[in-house]
Design a protein around this motif. Sequence first.
Motif, PDB file in Angstrom:
ATOM      1  N   ILE A 278       0.921  -0.984   0.007  1.00 58.26           N
ATOM      2  CA  ILE A 278       0.045   0.078   0.078  1.00 58.26           C
ATOM      3  C   ILE A 278       0.899   1.269  -0.043  1.00 58.26           C
ATOM      4  O   ILE A 278       1.658   1.352   0.821  1.00 58.26           O
ATOM      5  N   GLY A 279       0.574   2.164  -0.798  1.00 61.72           N
ATOM      6  CA  GLY A 279       1.275   3.598  -1.016  1.00 61.72           C
ATOM      7  C   GLY A 279       0.596   4.642  -0.677  1.00 61.72           C
ATOM      8  O   GLY A 279      -0.655   4.474  -1.017  1.00 61.72           O
ATOM      9  N   LEU A 280       0.756   5.521   0.117  1.00 60.37           N
ATOM     10  CA  LEU A 280       0.371   6.822   0.508  1.00 60.37           C
ATOM     11  C   LEU A 280       1.069   8.006   0.169  1.00 60.37           C
ATOM     12  O   LEU A 280       2.252   8.105   0.266  1.00 60.37           O
ATOM     13  N   SER A 281       0.533   8.952  -0.259  1.00 64.58           N
ATOM     14  CA  SER A 281       1.116  10.491  -0.674  1.00 64.58           C
ATOM     15  C   SER A 281       0.147  11.462  -0.430  1.00 64.58           C
ATOM     16  O   SER A 281      -1.094  11.363  -0.265  1.00 64.58           O
ATOM     17  N   ASN A 282       0.872  12.882  -0.627  1.00 61.77           N
ATOM     18  CA  ASN A 282      -0.025  14.051  -0.751  1.00 61.77           C
ATOM     19  C   ASN A 282       0.662  14.832  -1.638  1.00 61.77           C
ATOM     20  O   ASN A 282       1.577  14.788  -1.931  1.00 61.77           O
ATOM     21  N   ASP A 283      -0.289  15.389  -2.433  1.00 65.26           N
ATOM     22  CA  ASP A 283       0.027  16.462  -3.418  1.00 65.26           C
ATOM     23  C   ASP A 283       0.725  17.417  -2.807  1.00 65.26           C
ATOM     24  O   ASP A 283       1.550  18.260  -3.727  1.00 65.26           O
ATOM     25  N   GLY A 284       0.942  17.833  -1.615  1.00 65.77           N
ATOM     26  CA  GLY A 284       1.365  18.946  -1.153  1.00 65.77           C
ATOM     27  C   GLY A 284       1.023  20.387  -1.824  1.00 65.77           C
ATOM     28  O   GLY A 284      -0.123  20.766  -1.902  1.00 65.77           O
ATOM     29  N   ARG A 285       1.960  21.190  -2.488  1.00 65.48           N
ATOM     30  CA  ARG A 285       1.601  22.294  -2.937  1.00 65.48           C
ATOM     31  C   ARG A 285       1.345  22.318  -4.667  1.00 65.48           C
ATOM     32  O   ARG A 285       0.988  23.157  -4.997  1.00 65.48           O
ATOM     33  N   THR A 286       1.779  21.092  -5.132  1.00 70.73           N
ATOM     34  CA  THR A 286       1.693  21.040  -6.437  1.00 70.73           C
ATOM     35  C   THR A 286       0.437  20.892  -7.344  1.00 70.73           C
ATOM     36  O   THR A 286       0.299  21.376  -8.274  1.00 70.73           O
ATOM     37  N   GLY A 287      -0.480  20.810  -6.708  1.00 71.01           N
ATOM     38  CA  GLY A 287      -1.952  20.794  -7.066  1.00 71.01           C
ATOM     39  C   GLY A 287      -2.927  21.787  -6.537  1.00 71.01           C
ATOM     40  O   GLY A 287      -2.480  23.026  -6.872  1.00 71.01           O
ATOM     41  N   GLY A 288      -3.746  21.442  -6.132  1.00 72.33           N
ATOM     42  CA  GLY A 288      -4.581  22.322  -5.209  1.00 72.33           C
ATOM     43  C   GLY A 288      -5.734  21.558  -4.445  1.00 72.33           C
ATOM     44  O   GLY A 288      -5.942  20.205  -4.720  1.00 72.33           O
ATOM     45  N   PHE A 289      -6.697  21.935  -3.658  1.00 70.18           N
ATOM     46  CA  PHE A 289      -7.610  21.182  -2.943  1.00 70.18           C
ATOM     47  C   PHE A 289      -8.468  20.594  -3.864  1.00 70.18           C
ATOM     48  O   PHE A 289      -9.102  19.358  -3.522  1.00 70.18           O
ATOM     49  N   LEU A 290      -8.830  21.163  -5.019  1.00 68.62           N
ATOM     50  CA  LEU A 290      -9.736  20.620  -6.015  1.00 68.62           C
ATOM     51  C   LEU A 290      -8.906  20.183  -7.083  1.00 68.62           C
ATOM     52  O   LEU A 290      -9.718  19.075  -7.976  1.00 68.62           O
ATOM     53  N   VAL A 327     -12.171  16.786 -15.166  1.00 65.80           N
ATOM     54  CA  VAL A 327     -10.547  17.053 -14.736  1.00 65.80           C
ATOM     55  C   VAL A 327     -10.051  15.975 -14.113  1.00 65.80           C
ATOM     56  O   VAL A 327      -8.970  15.491 -14.375  1.00 65.80           O
ATOM     57  N   GLY A 328     -10.749  15.415 -13.023  1.00 72.55           N
ATOM     58  CA  GLY A 328     -10.225  14.527 -12.253  1.00 72.55           C
ATOM     59  C   GLY A 328      -9.980  13.086 -12.948  1.00 72.55           C
ATOM     60  O   GLY A 328      -8.698  12.710 -12.731  1.00 72.55           O
ATOM     61  N   ASP A 329     -10.847  12.901 -13.708  1.00 73.66           N
ATOM     62  CA  ASP A 329     -10.737  11.521 -14.629  1.00 73.66           C
ATOM     63  C   ASP A 329      -9.381  11.705 -15.586  1.00 73.66           C
ATOM     64  O   ASP A 329      -8.733  10.867 -15.773  1.00 73.66           O
ATOM     65  N   ALA A 330      -9.484  12.978 -16.040  1.00 76.28           N
ATOM     66  CA  ALA A 330      -8.274  13.056 -16.917  1.00 76.28           C
ATOM     67  C   ALA A 330      -6.934  13.068 -16.288  1.00 76.28           C
ATOM     68  O   ALA A 330      -5.885  12.464 -16.951  1.00 76.28           O
ATOM     69  N   VAL A 331      -6.866  13.853 -15.207  1.00 73.17           N
ATOM     70  CA  VAL A 331      -5.630  13.535 -14.388  1.00 73.17           C
ATOM     71  C   VAL A 331      -5.222  12.039 -14.173  1.00 73.17           C
ATOM     72  O   VAL A 331      -3.991  11.596 -14.220  1.00 73.17           O
ATOM     73  N   GLU A 332      -6.131  11.565 -13.529  1.00 75.66           N
ATOM     74  CA  GLU A 332      -6.124  10.075 -13.202  1.00 75.66           C
ATOM     75  C   GLU A 332      -5.492   9.193 -14.327  1.00 75.66           C
ATOM     76  O   GLU A 332      -4.538   8.592 -14.349  1.00 75.66           O
ATOM     77  N   ALA A 333      -6.151   9.555 -15.385  1.00 71.76           N
ATOM     78  CA  ALA A 333      -5.718   8.594 -16.846  1.00 71.76           C
ATOM     79  C   ALA A 333      -4.242   9.146 -17.019  1.00 71.76           C
ATOM     80  O   ALA A 333      -3.606   8.053 -17.660  1.00 71.76           O
ATOM     81  N   ARG A 334      -3.828  10.139 -16.966  1.00 71.74           N
ATOM     82  CA  ARG A 334      -2.421  10.461 -17.418  1.00 71.74           C
ATOM     83  C   ARG A 334      -1.520  10.096 -16.429  1.00 71.74           C
ATOM     84  O   ARG A 334      -0.535   9.354 -16.979  1.00 71.74           O
ATOM     85  N   SER A 335      -1.740  10.063 -15.106  1.00 77.34           N
ATOM     86  CA  SER A 335      -0.779   9.578 -14.206  1.00 77.34           C
ATOM     87  C   SER A 335      -0.828   8.199 -14.077  1.00 77.34           C
ATOM     88  O   SER A 335       0.414   7.497 -14.250  1.00 77.34           O
ATOM     89  N   THR A 336      -1.781   7.430 -14.431  1.00 79.51           N
ATOM     90  CA  THR A 336      -1.832   5.924 -14.360  1.00 79.51           C
ATOM     91  C   THR A 336      -1.070   5.573 -15.815  1.00 79.51           C
ATOM     92  O   THR A 336      -0.111   4.595 -15.681  1.00 79.51           O
ATOM     93  N   ALA A 337      -1.365   6.062 -16.832  1.00 76.08           N
ATOM     94  CA  ALA A 337      -0.535   5.731 -18.239  1.00 76.08           C
ATOM     95  C   ALA A 337       0.575   5.838 -18.026  1.00 76.08           C
ATOM     96  O   ALA A 337       1.400   4.854 -18.519  1.00 76.08           O
ATOM     97  N   ARG A 338       1.251   6.967 -17.326  1.00 77.38           N
ATOM     98  CA  ARG A 338       2.538   7.276 -17.155  1.00 77.38           C
ATOM     99  C   ARG A 338       3.342   6.295 -16.503  1.00 77.38           C
ATOM    100  O   ARG A 338       4.299   5.764 -16.768  1.00 77.38           O
ATOM    101  N   TYR A 339       2.618   5.578 -15.489  1.00 80.79           N
ATOM    102  CA  TYR A 339       3.227   4.699 -14.449  1.00 80.79           C
ATOM    103  C   TYR A 339       3.121   3.320 -15.016  1.00 80.79           C
ATOM    104  O   TYR A 339       3.795   2.514 -14.628  1.00 80.79           O
ATOM    105  N   PHE A 340       1.949   3.009 -15.758  1.00 78.25           N
ATOM    106  CA  PHE A 340       1.924   1.654 -16.082  1.00 78.25           C
ATOM    107  C   PHE A 340       2.148   1.601 -17.672  1.00 78.25           C
ATOM    108  O   PHE A 340       1.647   0.473 -18.232  1.00 78.25           O
TER     109      PHE A 340
END
Length: 856
Positions: A278-290, A327-340
């Motif tokens: 299990i991996g946990l993290s936080n966006d910190g300053r890089t994103g935003g609350f939304l 917005v959320g779905d597009a960001v997740e699709a890009r991050s997941t595609a980058r990692y997988f």
Amino acid sequence: MTGRAEPGFEPIAIVGRGCVLPGALDPEQFWNNLASGRVDLDAVRPEDWRLPPDALGAGATAGLVRGFPEVFDPEDFAAGTGEVAAYDPALQWVLHAGRAALREAGDRARPARTGLVLGNLGYPSRGLAAYAERIWLADYPELLSALPEGPGGADPRARFCSGLWAHTAANALGLEGGSLALDAACASALYAIKIACDRLHDDTADLMLAGAVSGCDGLIINAGFEALGALSPSGRSRPFHRGADGLIPAEGAALLAFMRLRDAVAAHVPVLGVVRGIGLSNDGRTGGFLAPAEDGQIRAMRQAYRLAGFGPETVELLECHATGTPVGDAVEARSTARYFGGRPEPLPVGSAKGNIGHLLTASGAAGLLKLLAAIHHGTFPSTPGAVDPIDELRDGPLRLLQANEPWSGSRRRAAISAFGFGGNNAHLVLEAFDGRPSFSVAVPGFAAPAEVAIDAIGARIGDVGADGLRDAVLSGQAPGAAPDTIEVALDGLRYPPRDLGETLGQQILVLEAAREAARGILLPPRSTAVLIGMGCDPEIARAHARRRIEAAGQVGDEFSPPLTAARVLGAMANIAANRISGQLGLSGPGFAVSAEQASGIAALQLATRALRAGEIDAALVGAVDLSDEPVHRAAVTRVGLTAEPADAAVVLVLKRRDDARRDGDPIFAMIDRETPAGGAAERFPTGLFGTPHAAAGLLEVAVAALALRHRARPRAGQPAQPHLGATTADVVTRVLGAPPVLTRLRAADAAPWAPAPLPRLHVYSGANRSEVLTAASSGVESDTGPARLALLARDPAELAGRLDGARAWLGGEGLRPSGAAFRETPIGGETAFVYTQGSSFYPRMGADLALAFAPL
């Protein structure tokens, strides 16, 4: 990254399941619904949200639990039948799911070695919203009578719908191995499972229940997402769909039972699946609350596979977070595609939110149930409405499942992601059990357990900060009353003041305490966690009470201002931690912890464990409560708590002792690894500053740390006694619904205390403001001019600092410093001090006035 060897992840077996979900009151029905492509989203009836008929207009859509009372049997629990039947519906869901998970695990729970970790959104439940309305409208019976009654009537326990739910569920299920609730927004269930696995890895439990409940007042949730612009106006939940226009909230609960794999095999307990990392993290300053951040999501994925000991290319099915927001779905699709990326064949992906909507805190637990069933049945389940995927899923390494497919892979390894508002990220890796009793995973041990130190303290109590808390501890004089407003230092502030003006006081108070604690302390950005103990603030329900009042034909303008996006974010419990992470640029795990009076203590225990395990290098552990308010006062009286409610925020900075020494940090005290019930540790007086409910335990820890640091024994109402032999201190925190918690501290660096010099009043005068500043800069004191500046200081250094602050204040470049006052012209008339009667007298009354105005 930490400089210590990172441990591997001993495999954890899932041995039990239970749920109450839209359209499904058990895991088997849930799978049947998924496999058939059923969508369980219903039109909301006005009575579902305690609104009068026709108050919804065109109506709303949600994933609602229907027909639950028919299957719930209160006699199936250790608590009394009548008591359980009176619980909030969502708490009953937790009990039903927990009992089912324990049964499937073979009822092997040994009470003292079985615990519960519950993801629970820090928003008002149905019961709390109704209870708060009763208190607020007690003097307006005509308004109150117009509102539909909520569940539980006037049950004061509804006030404590955060940590008390976890304690109550554990008690009803007969579990004695510890319980707590947490809020990591929509990643809460996976965070809860991570903590449960930690307990098993540490051998402090043999069986753990973990998961989450989504059971807040539905009107509050719906209106909140509407204000954020995240609610689907079309009433459809369509993850990864090109035409998706927002999410649909859902309610329910899901819990799973976990054991060490080697123990489950040895006990011949059927294994439903194996958690590998299990991996946990936080966006910190890089994103935003939304706005989610790709890098933050990838960090959580990377950590999960680093712990598992294999790569993402071995995963055969991925359950995505995918809420249906563009917005959320597009960001997740890009991050997941980058990692997988880099796979020979696209990875099949899906999301149960197409079937049941977004379960918020419980969405990860429901997704895990889906994966377990998919592994068992050998099927890749489709996502309803996945006929027109977003561009990010076209011709890439991810493939959205549009129909059920057979699972042909022999390994059956899957993963699930969960991402929440505020930047909470989690990723869990799961696989089928292949019958082998163990996996070859290196779990290195450390030569000796790391010692954890308290390096810094920040506070906002009454009208003082950390220095004022220290002075109050040593002088025995409580701080003054809390002001009506909270002053925020603008220097370095990373949030718009206008947004903070719409934020609940809890968030602002703990933010300022954290900024104070972190000042001058080196905090590694990627390996510093932020854990905040707190509970649900009843004030969150005000805007929605206004809507119910207006729906009943009454006027609610003066009851609450309208709901805005800033007010929604400013009320989320997890945002209290994430706002600190963003302010300080930290991307380690950050979330809220609820355990009633021990909320801050539970956060302290979690952070201390993570430091000793080498998972993080530093932690900000805080607690906050503004409990001096009508709803809390009414509730504590009814449940028999006698302590005086108070407002407070306290934040501690923790590091491993060797790291603190290396960084040159002061060490206030050490946190003992063992806290035996006996021993000769000092027990300091408690309640010196009232009882700020969720912050009560951590405040007492801060008081004990200050006393050890200054080698003093605090005394209520009197100066502390020098105590050069002080070496240990025990803090005993009494907890609503749970046993007391003992925290033991040991002395470290000493700064022996001697009574500080008494403050002296310095007055500078002149014809106007400019002349007064000139006189002050020259050190010429007088009280003859019409314009006067008064500064209260103990010594020349403090006087110089207050003079600098006064210059900035009078020049319009800063806030008024403490111990300073200025007037252009004298106050007219006469001044008198009035003492009402003998009953208001107390020892040393007026001593500060006599010292400050000795010539009189």
